[in-house]
Design a protein around this motif. Structure first.
Motif, short mmCIF file in Angstrom:
data_model
loop_
_atom_site.label_atom_id
_atom_site.label_comp_id
_atom_site.label_asym_id
_atom_site.label_seq_id
_atom_site.Cartn_x
_atom_site.Cartn_y
_atom_site.Cartn_z
N PRO A 85 1.02 1.20 12.25
CA PRO A 85 0.19 0.17 12.90
C PRO A 85 -0.24 -0.96 11.96
CG PRO A 85 -1.05 2.20 12.58
CD PRO A 85 0.37 2.50 12.20
N ASP A 86 -0.25 -0.71 10.65
CA ASP A 86 -0.66 -1.75 9.71
C ASP A 86 0.53 -2.54 9.15
OD1 ASP A 86 0.33 0.36 8.21
OD2 ASP A 86 -1.22 0.24 6.68
N VAL A 88 3.05 -5.43 8.56
CA VAL A 88 2.91 -6.88 8.67
C VAL A 88 3.73 -7.35 9.87
CG1 VAL A 88 3.29 -9.06 7.46
CG2 VAL A 88 2.60 -7.05 6.18
N ASP A 89 3.16 -8.23 10.68
CA ASP A 89 3.78 -8.60 11.97
C ASP A 89 5.19 -9.18 11.83
OD1 ASP A 89 2.81 -10.94 10.82
OD2 ASP A 89 1.86 -11.67 12.65
N TYR A 90 5.44 -10.03 10.84
CA TYR A 90 6.77 -10.62 10.73
C TYR A 90 7.83 -9.59 10.34
CZ TYR A 90 6.28 -10.88 5.63
OH TYR A 90 6.13 -10.57 4.31
N VAL A 91 7.42 -8.54 9.64
CA VAL A 91 8.36 -7.47 9.29
C VAL A 91 8.74 -6.70 10.55
CG1 VAL A 91 8.69 -5.36 7.96
CG2 VAL A 91 7.51 -7.31 6.93
N GLY A 92 7.77 -6.42 11.41
CA GLY A 92 8.06 -5.76 12.68
C GLY A 92 8.99 -6.59 13.54
N ASP A 93 8.77 -7.91 13.56
CA ASP A 93 9.65 -8.80 14.32
C ASP A 93 11.07 -8.75 13.77
OD1 ASP A 93 7.46 -9.56 15.82
OD2 ASP A 93 7.24 -11.53 14.87
N ALA A 94 11.20 -8.75 12.45
CA ALA A 94 12.52 -8.72 11.83
C ALA A 94 13.23 -7.40 12.13
CB ALA A 94 12.40 -8.92 10.32
N SER A 96 0.80 -1.22 0.00
CA SER A 96 0.00 0.00 0.00
C SER A 96 0.84 1.27 0.00
CB SER A 96 -0.94 0.01 1.21
OG SER A 96 -0.19 -0.01 2.41
N GLU A 97 2.05 1.22 0.56
CA GLU A 97 2.88 2.41 0.61
C GLU A 97 4.32 2.04 0.91
OE1 GLU A 97 2.09 5.11 3.86
OE2 GLU A 97 1.54 3.45 5.15
N LEU A 98 5.20 3.00 0.66
CA LEU A 98 6.61 2.88 0.98
C LEU A 98 7.00 4.18 1.67
CD1 LEU A 98 9.37 1.43 0.69
CD2 LEU A 98 9.62 2.60 -1.49
#
Length: 67
Positions: A43-44, A46-52, A31-33
């Motif tokens: 807040p949106d 993706v959870d695995y990206v936040g973990d990384a 959706s955006e960069l």
């Protein structure tokens, strides 16, 4: 093959130098960069990206999720 049975392997890298402008190569999947502070992730995200990103911030050379 049932799409629910698919497994993915994600690799994240830190780079010391960058040349050029980042762009969205798959606009139907993103959706955006944007550039953000590690302490203020969207807040949106993706959870695995936040973990990384958290593992990179902690300077962990390897992070496993779901194994």
């Amino acid at each position: 093959m049932d799409p629910a049975d698919r497994e993915y392997f994600h690799l994240f890298f830190s780079v010391a130098r960058w040349r050029g402008e980042p762009f969205i190569a798959e606009p139907d999947k993103c959706s955006e960069l944007c550039w953000v502070q590690a302490s203020a992730l969207p807040p949106d995200l993706v959870d695995y990206v936040g973990d990384a990103l958290a593992a990179i911030t902690r300077e962990e050379p390897l992070a496993l999720r779901g194994w």
